[in-house]
Scaffold this active site. Structure first.
Site, mmCIF file in Angstrom:
data_model
loop_
_atom_site.group_PDB
_atom_site.id
_atom_site.type_symbol
_atom_site.label_atom_id
_atom_site.label_comp_id
_atom_site.label_asym_id
_atom_site.label_seq_id
_atom_site.Cartn_x
_atom_site.Cartn_y
_atom_site.Cartn_z
ATOM 1 N N ASP A 25 4.801 -2.064 19.008
ATOM 2 C CA ASP A 25 3.566 -1.807 18.268
ATOM 3 C C ASP A 25 2.957 -3.086 17.709
ATOM 4 O O ASP A 25 1.739 -3.289 17.765
ATOM 5 C CB ASP A 25 3.843 -0.830 17.116
ATOM 6 N N ALA B 119 3.205 -6.126 18.720
ATOM 7 C CA ALA B 119 2.639 -6.972 19.774
ATOM 8 C C ALA B 119 1.263 -6.470 20.198
ATOM 9 O O ALA B 119 0.308 -7.251 20.300
ATOM 10 C CB ALA B 119 3.586 -7.034 20.968
ATOM 11 N N TYR C 264 0.605 -11.329 4.379
ATOM 12 C CA TYR C 264 -0.218 -11.319 3.169
ATOM 13 C C TYR C 264 -0.570 -12.733 2.708
ATOM 14 O O TYR C 264 -1.598 -12.944 2.065
ATOM 15 C CB TYR C 264 0.465 -10.528 2.054
ATOM 16 N N LYS D 151 -3.995 -13.818 3.972
ATOM 17 C CA LYS D 151 -5.212 -13.114 3.569
ATOM 18 C C LYS D 151 -6.079 -14.012 2.687
ATOM 19 O O LYS D 151 -5.583 -14.770 1.858
ATOM 20 C CB LYS D 151 -4.851 -11.813 2.845
ATOM 21 N N GLU E 50 -1.658 2.815 0.018
ATOM 22 C CA GLU E 50 -2.046 3.281 1.342
ATOM 23 C C GLU E 50 -2.426 4.748 1.246
ATOM 24 O O GLU E 50 -1.776 5.507 0.509
ATOM 25 C CB GLU E 50 -0.914 3.105 2.358
ATOM 26 N N HIS F 257 5.509 -8.938 0.188
ATOM 27 C CA HIS F 257 4.064 -9.125 -0.004
ATOM 28 C C HIS F 257 3.694 -9.306 -1.477
ATOM 29 O O HIS F 257 3.025 -10.260 -1.866
ATOM 30 C CB HIS F 257 3.293 -7.923 0.539
ATOM 31 N N ARG G 43 3.472 -2.496 -8.052
ATOM 32 C CA ARG G 43 3.552 -1.082 -7.661
ATOM 33 C C ARG G 43 2.993 -0.915 -6.253
ATOM 34 O O ARG G 43 2.030 -1.568 -5.861
ATOM 35 C CB ARG G 43 2.798 -0.197 -8.644
ATOM 36 N N LYS H 261 2.767 4.920 -0.572
ATOM 37 C CA LYS H 261 2.126 5.532 0.581
ATOM 38 C C LYS H 261 1.579 6.898 0.181
ATOM 39 O O LYS H 261 1.994 7.478 -0.820
ATOM 40 C CB LYS H 261 3.122 5.679 1.742
ATOM 41 N N ASP I 170 -19.474 -10.526 -11.093
ATOM 42 C CA ASP I 170 -19.020 -10.026 -9.800
ATOM 43 C C ASP I 170 -19.224 -11.026 -8.673
ATOM 44 O O ASP I 170 -20.321 -11.556 -8.487
ATOM 45 C CB ASP I 170 -19.784 -8.723 -9.503
#
Length: 530
Positions: A37, A39, A198, A201, A235, A259, A350, A353, A415
């Site tokens: 997966d 790859a 991570y 990012k 998630e 992460h 924290r 899922k 912002d």
């Protein structure tokens, strides 16, 4: 920089170093686990994007390797849904896959690795730099690395061998040490790249610049002004048929120990003496060494259950999950950095899922205003928020006067939402950035051995206690804001305040303001290849 310029720079670098092999005849990237997966969803798309954007040397070739009986056409069809290739790029895509080869073999038989090496020499050159990407099951890392060192590395002076290892790097301190010692016996530290995507990012990399290039933060970045730091990963989906892998590791090993802890270290570290890789990693290790080991009292765990209202199944309803599993799908933990800057400040990590949204962010909550002159409850705490994904943003929550005749206070934000401020900018994928770092030879965004050891030292006691005492996770329905109710109570005890009133208005695609609640409310120029 053109391909010719890139190659010329590479040649000059080697000549200046007095190397025997003044330039590699080719660069070969070998993907172990090419049928998996990772790859098809990440590695091959990333290699294609780098090739498409001319960020690779012109003589780069790609070899897939796995136990499956595949062809290059199979690799292409598997990866096709994830390549994002435009119609106008099909000729270039064809050229990319012409650079691809595939070798079938085992992960533990020396003769297969001898055959792989012969394939590389016969089809490319013995004088080639080699990048080995281990996207195999972790159980195969040791055997693959052993055979690579014995049979597949480039041996000529002036050539390099680099090894990318995907997480998980072990399951606890002891297993991580076994893997680390084995890899270190075969490859030097500057050849090993433990990849944590991570760290690639954009907003995670922005932490260093925000912290150390803005003097306004320097006097505030300490225990006198900061009440708590919350690093959140959410998630909005469950295991969905992939529970076999997840159940072996759980949410703490899968997300928090790597992460989120990496992000925490960048937030908490002292100013490095330079932007060199080891200077930054030295400061991250110092943070980890000051961190007390995690105990059961500092953790709340949960596991999602079916929600009849939305028809979503529970974790144990996944047929790939063992019956009666107590593996956490949600966890919140309080970490403490016992040094002069951070003594007593909870760093709350924290992750979960099957929650209400997909999000990763850092929330730095400042202490209450002293001797507040406004009515009780009218003023909320300032917060600096770094949204890692989606819709990258940095915003500062502060109090202002409500427009009108009175002196009412209202919470608003300063912002910087990336898709509004940088309208024509395409942010690179994390894997693009990291794979290019490996080719360049930069380890600034990779995990060092001592860093990994300290990370496991912090988390292993709690992990072992959860498993040995068979601590039952608290249930929470699929799709809730923040895991089980016990997690909110846990955060209140740590001093995190939750007003439930503020909405961050710019969470959308840039077409217009979007009522997207914050967690308080609802929860180019290519570098030189070395």
């Amino acid at each position: 920089m053109s391909d010719a310029s890139l190659e010329q720079s590479l040649k000059l670098l080697r000549e200046e170093a007095g190397m025997v092999c003044h330039s590699a005849s080719s660069h070969v990237i070998i993907v172990f686990g090419a049928s998996g997966d990772l790859a098809k969803k990440k590695i091959y798309p990333t290699l294609w994007w780098l090739f498409r954007d001319k960020l690779l040397p012109s003589n780069t070739h790609f070899v897939g390797y796995s136990r499956s009986n595949l062809t290059v056409d199979n690799l292409r069809s598997n990866a096709m849904p994830y390549l994002n290739a435009k119609d106008s790029e099909w000729t270039q895509l064809d050229e990319f896959f012409k650079r691809n080869s595939y070798v079938q073999g085992s992960y533990d038989k020396p003769e297969d690795f001898i055959r792989l090496n012969k394939f590389i020499v016969d089809n490319f050159s013995a004088c080639s730099n080699r990048l080995f990407y281990l996207a195999t099951p972790p159980s195969q890392f040791i055997s693959v690395a052993t055979n690579l060192k014995a049979h597949c590395t480039a041996e000529s002076d002036g050539l390099w061998n680099r090894l990318i290892v995907e997480k998980p790097f072990g399951k606890d301190l002891d297993s991580s040490e076994v893997l680390a010692k084995h890899l270190s016996s075969l490859f030097s530290e500057d050849q090993i790249y433990r990849i944590d995507h991570y760290l690639g990012k954009e907003m995670v990399q922005n932490v260093v610049v925000l912290r150390f290039a803005n003097r306004v933060f320097s006097p505030l970045w300490n225990r006198d002004n900061i009440a708590n730091v919350v690093v959140t990963f959410k998630e909005n989906f469950g295991t969905e048929g992939r529970g076999g892998y997840f159940d072996e590791f759980g949410i703490i090993r899968d997300v928090m120990q790597n992460h989120l802890l990496q992000i925490l270290c960048l937030i908490a570290m002292e100013r490095p003496i330079s932007m060199e890789a080891n200077d930054i990693r030295d400061e991250k290790v110092k943070v980890l060494r000051c961190m007390r080991p995690l105990s059961l009292d500092d953790v709340v765990v949960g596991q999602y259950v079916a929600d009849p209202e939305n028809g979503k199944p529970g974790y144990l309803d996944d047929p790939t999950v063992p019956a009666g599993s107590i593996t956490p799908t949600y966890a919140v933990a309080a970490l403490y950095v016992d040094n002069e800057r951070w003594q007593g400040v909870p760093f709350i990590v924290r992750a979960g899922k099957a929650l209400n949204e997909k999000k990763c962010e850092v929330r730095i909550q400042f202490k209450d205003v002293i001797a507040d002159i406004l009515p009780s409850g009218a003023v909320h705490r300032n917060e600096l928020v770094l949204r890692v994904q989606p819709n990258e943003a940095v915003y500062m929550k502060l109090m202002t006067k409500r427009p009108g005749m009175g002196f009412g206070a209202e919470e608003t934000e300063l912002d910087l939402t990336y898709n509004r401020r940088f309208t024509d900018l395409k942010l690179p994928d994390a894997y693009e950035r990291l794979l290019l770092d490996v080719l360049v030879g930069s380890q600034i965004n990779f995990v060092r051995t001592d860093e990994l050891r300290e990370a496991w030292r912090v988390f292993t006691p709690a992990l072992h206690a959860l498993e040995s005492q068979r601590v039952a996770p608290h249930p929470y329905p699929y799709g809730v804001r923040n895991g089980p109710p016990q997690s909110d109570e846990f955060m209140r005890r740590l001093g995190f305040t939750f007003s439930g009133q503020y909405f961050y208005p710019h969470g959308g695609s840039g077409a217009g303001p979007v009522k997207q609640p914050s967690d308080r409310a609802a929860d180019s120029k290519p570098p030189k290849v070395a």
